[in-house]
Design an enzyme around this catalytic site. Structure first.
Site, PDB file in Angstrom:
ATOM      1  N   LYS A  38       0.846  -1.195   0.000  1.00  0.00           N
ATOM      2  CA  LYS A  38       0.000   0.000   0.000  1.00  0.00           C
ATOM      3  C   LYS A  38       0.880   1.243   0.000  1.00  0.00           C
ATOM      4  O   LYS A  38       1.485   1.593   1.000  1.00  0.00           O
ATOM      5  CB  LYS A  38      -0.914   0.050   1.227  1.00  0.00           C
ATOM      6  CG  LYS A  38      -1.996   1.133   1.045  1.00  0.00           C
ATOM      7  CD  LYS A  38      -2.711   1.502   2.316  1.00  0.00           C
ATOM      8  CE  LYS A  38      -1.979   2.543   3.121  1.00  0.00           C
ATOM      9  NZ  LYS A  38      -1.814   3.844   2.430  1.00  0.00           N
ATOM     10  N   GLU A  70      10.404   1.090  10.252  1.00  0.00           N
ATOM     11  CA  GLU A  70      11.368   2.181  10.079  1.00  0.00           C
ATOM     12  C   GLU A  70      10.604   3.472  10.311  1.00  0.00           C
ATOM     13  O   GLU A  70       9.736   3.832   9.516  1.00  0.00           O
ATOM     14  CB  GLU A  70      11.983   2.119   8.679  1.00  0.00           C
ATOM     15  CG  GLU A  70      13.320   2.833   8.613  1.00  0.00           C
ATOM     16  CD  GLU A  70      13.212   4.282   8.214  1.00  0.00           C
ATOM     17  OE1 GLU A  70      12.689   5.083   9.028  1.00  0.00           O
ATOM     18  OE2 GLU A  70      13.629   4.613   7.101  1.00  0.00           O
ATOM     19  N   CYS A 100      13.520  10.657   6.371  1.00  0.00           N
ATOM     20  CA  CYS A 100      13.469  10.071   7.716  1.00  0.00           C
ATOM     21  C   CYS A 100      14.801  10.223   8.433  1.00  0.00           C
ATOM     22  O   CYS A 100      14.846  10.336   9.641  1.00  0.00           O
ATOM     23  CB  CYS A 100      13.040   8.614   7.652  1.00  0.00           C
ATOM     24  SG  CYS A 100      13.962   7.676   6.457  1.00  0.00           S
ATOM     25  N   GLU A 155       9.909  14.997  15.337  1.00  0.00           N
ATOM     26  CA  GLU A 155      10.236  14.909  13.916  1.00  0.00           C
ATOM     27  C   GLU A 155       9.306  15.847  13.138  1.00  0.00           C
ATOM     28  O   GLU A 155       8.090  15.730  13.214  1.00  0.00           O
ATOM     29  CB  GLU A 155      10.068  13.481  13.402  1.00  0.00           C
ATOM     30  CG  GLU A 155      10.551  13.342  11.973  1.00  0.00           C
ATOM     31  CD  GLU A 155      10.491  11.911  11.450  1.00  0.00           C
ATOM     32  OE1 GLU A 155       9.491  11.224  11.708  1.00  0.00           O
ATOM     33  OE2 GLU A 155      11.442  11.499  10.756  1.00  0.00           O
TER      34      GLU A 155
HETATM   35  P1  ADP Z   1       2.339  10.806   7.643  1.00  0.00           P
HETATM   36  O1  ADP Z   1       1.505  11.191   8.808  1.00  0.00           O
HETATM   37  O2  ADP Z   1       3.573  11.593   7.484  1.00  0.00           O
HETATM   38  O3  ADP Z   1       1.555  10.696   6.390  1.00  0.00           O
HETATM   39  P2  ADP Z   1       2.037   8.052   8.302  1.00  0.00           P
HETATM   40  O4  ADP Z   1       2.838   7.222   9.233  1.00  0.00           O
HETATM   41  O5  ADP Z   1       0.670   8.437   8.720  1.00  0.00           O
HETATM   42  O6  ADP Z   1       2.898   9.326   7.966  1.00  0.00           O
HETATM   43  O7  ADP Z   1       1.912   7.336   6.881  1.00  0.00           O
HETATM   44  C1  ADP Z   1       2.789   6.350   6.383  1.00  0.00           C
HETATM   45  C2  ADP Z   1       1.982   5.229   5.774  1.00  0.00           C
HETATM   46  O8  ADP Z   1       1.218   4.591   6.801  1.00  0.00           O
HETATM   47  C3  ADP Z   1       0.969   5.656   4.712  1.00  0.00           C
HETATM   48  O9  ADP Z   1       0.936   4.671   3.693  1.00  0.00           O
HETATM   49  C4  ADP Z   1      -0.338   5.666   5.488  1.00  0.00           C
HETATM   50  O10 ADP Z   1      -1.472   5.479   4.673  1.00  0.00           O
HETATM   51  C5  ADP Z   1      -0.131   4.495   6.417  1.00  0.00           C
HETATM   52  N1  ADP Z   1      -0.974   4.516   7.617  1.00  0.00           N
HETATM   53  C6  ADP Z   1      -1.426   5.593   8.298  1.00  0.00           C
HETATM   54  N2  ADP Z   1      -2.182   5.215   9.358  1.00  0.00           N
HETATM   55  C7  ADP Z   1      -2.211   3.861   9.348  1.00  0.00           C
HETATM   56  C8  ADP Z   1      -2.809   2.875  10.192  1.00  0.00           C
HETATM   57  N3  ADP Z   1      -3.546   3.199  11.239  1.00  0.00           N
HETATM   58  N4  ADP Z   1      -2.615   1.573   9.878  1.00  0.00           N
HETATM   59  C9  ADP Z   1      -1.855   1.219   8.825  1.00  0.00           C
HETATM   60  N5  ADP Z   1      -1.276   2.100   8.004  1.00  0.00           N
HETATM   61  C10 ADP Z   1      -1.429   3.408   8.252  1.00  0.00           C
END
Ligand code: ADP
Ligand code: MG
Length: 485
Positions: free
Chosen positions: A174, A249, A283, A381
């Site tokens: 995804k 990560e 990162c 961050e």
């Molecule tokens: P940012 O807030 O900078 O977008 P995230 O950690 O939210 O960073 O996003 C990184 C990835 O994790 C994206 O692909 C996002 O769709 C996914 N993501 C965000 N929330 C969830 C969750 N609750 N479970 C699984 N994947 C998630």
């Protein structure tokens, strides 16, 4: 409207519910495409396809040679399409086109590396004290759920897919909701490369509605995640339910440490490159710049001077060194840290939106100095072009400040004294430490963090390890009964 479809079981598909969501060009704030808004049903469909491809059909029979060749063909195809892919990546993420071209070359190199490594996965003969052959076999871990961020969209996809495919796993990837386009573009070629349907599935959707069901799914054996620490914690909890393997990560607040004996010009360049490359959306960004007192004011002055000359511009212009941030959400986040910083420390460069650029999620490269390491801009961050410059008195204080963070992804040390530099390298609690440079990343070398930056290592042979199980096989060579009863 330009619509990209997802890739499930070798087919180009829409979401079952028929919903779509927009994808933007962050330099114009305009919609450039729509992608399916996947939910749990779509996730189930993708996992089912990955499960079936792992359990039966041609994939479990493919040899490591064949898997390797698929990856090598994919690498070649990416090199052929490099210009178009880079343009799409630049348009969708806002990163400067020249950087996007480097990324695409790294994508190809990553597929090449694991294409070669596929045939170097070795088992082991265990020296057991019996008339028996004891083996350790390496087997693919199964179905891998892979969730990636938006800062290096296709490169993060390559870091996840390449070792998984080399190992013989099947995948549901995804991409981040902000930047799904290059991965979907690549999906179109997978069948031509010889990849059977269901081995690599790519779904588009949001974290809570598409990411979370993937992490929860009982038929997924492993989750590989790159993203925020907050989401990493959720994933770890959710994965506990079905005892999935997890690698995380989670970014950092990496110190970039400058001693007075460092080459001054190289140091200034390294400080800027460490924190402002890719708009600071990195990162491993060297977002805490630690500078020895004796050169501190001179250093801040030179750095500020040079930062003010960084060329902001539209991503597709070749002279551009800094594009817009990826999204409105990220723009607002970084703007709020710029404002917070003005209360916590002394602003010496940037601090807002660049004048004369009314459209697009642009922010100025921003430098705060005299920052206390306990300030929020030194602890949290930001994931944008905001640097916190912190003075230190001596080596011991530099180490103490550098390690005073919940994170531990990366760090860098600048000095001409190799003895001092290496003492500091050893004292730093970080997974990656550069000396007299910051950010070079190679597929041959391990990538990953200490502490709350996560665990597991990507790239190199470490990367494929995370997609392998170890099976112990005991072959009895005694023809007699055990003779116990
Ligand atoms: P940012 O807030 O900078 O977008 P995230 O950690 O939210 O960073 O996003 C990184 C990835 O994790 C994206 O692909 C996002 O769709 C996914 N993501 C965000 N929330 C969830 C969750 N609750 N479970 C699984 N994947 C998630
Ligand atoms: Mg998020």
């Amino acid at each position: 409207m330009n619509r990209y479809r997802m890739h499930i079981n070798g087919e180009s598909v829409e979401a079952q519910g028929g919903a779509w969501f927009p994808v933007y060009d962050p330099s114009t704030e305009e919609i450039i495409a729509e992608v399916p808004d996947a939910d749990e049903h779509d996730v189930n469909r993708a996992v089912q396809a990955a499960r079936a491809a792992f359990d039966s059909g041609p994939w479990p029979q493919t040899t490591a040679q064949e898997r390797g060749r698929i990856l090598l063909r994919l690498a070649e195809r990416i090199r052929k399409e490099l210009a178009a892919l880079a343009e799409l990546e630049s348009r969708n993420s806002g990163k400067p086109i020249v950087e996007a071209e480097y990324d695409m070359a790294d994508v190809a190199t990553c597929f090449e590396y694991y294409g070669g490594l596929a045939t170097k996965v070795m088992g082991h003969v265990n020296p057991v004290p019996d008339n028996a052959l004891s083996l350790s076999l390496r087997e693919p871990v199964g179905v891998a759920g892979q969730i990636i961020p938006w800062n290096y969209p296709l490169l993060m996809a390559a870091w996840k897919l390449a070792p998984a495919v080399a190992a013989g796993c099947t995948c549901v990837l995804k991409p981040a909701e902000q930047t799904p386009l290059t991965a979907l573009e690549m999906a179109r070629w997978l069948a031509d490369m010889g990849l059977p349907p269901g081995v690599v599935n790519i779904i588009t959707g949001f974290g809570e509605t598409a990411g979370a069901p993937l992490v929860r799914h009982p038929e997924v054996n492993k989750i590989a995640f790159t993203g925020s620490a907050a989401v990493g914690k959720l994933i770890l909890k959710s994965a506990a339910e079905s005892i999935k393997r997890v690698t995380l990560e989670l970014g950092g607040k990496s110190p970039n440490i400058f001693f007075a004996d460092a080459d001054f010009e190289a140091a200034i360049d390294g400080a800027l490159f460490g924190v402002f490359i890719n708009q600071g959306e990195v990162c491993s960004a060297g977002s805490r710049i630690l500078v020895e007192r004796s050169i501190y004011s001179h250093f801040v002055e030179a750095m500020t001077e040079k930062a003010k000359r960084i060329k902001l511009g539209t991503p597709l212009q070749r002279e551009t060194k800094m594009g817009p941030l990826v999204s409105k959400e990220q723009y607002e986040r970084v703007r709020s840290y710029q404002e917070l910083g003005k209360q916590e420390a002394r602003l010496v460069a940037g601090g807002g939106r660049p004048a004369g650029m009314d459209k697009g999620y642009y922010v100025e490269p921003t430098i705060f100095c005299d920052v206390d390491n306990s300030a929020r801009i030194a602890q949290e961050e930001i994931f944008g072009p905001v640097a916190a410059v912190i003075p230190f008195q001596n080596e011991a204080e530099a180490i103490r400040i550098a390690n005073d963070t919940p994170y531990g992804l990366a760090a860098a040390v600048w000095s001409r004294d190799i003895f001092k530099a290496f003492r500091v390298v050893k004292a730093l609690r970080a997974g990656i430490v550069w000396v007299n440079h910051m950010q070079p990343t190679y597929v041959e070398a391990p990538w990953g963090g200490y502490k709350q930056s996560g665990f597991g290592r990507e790239l190199g042979p470490w990367g494929i390890e995370e997609y392998l199980e170890t099976k112990q096989v005991h072959i009895n060579l005694n023809e007699q009964p055990i003779g116990w009863y």
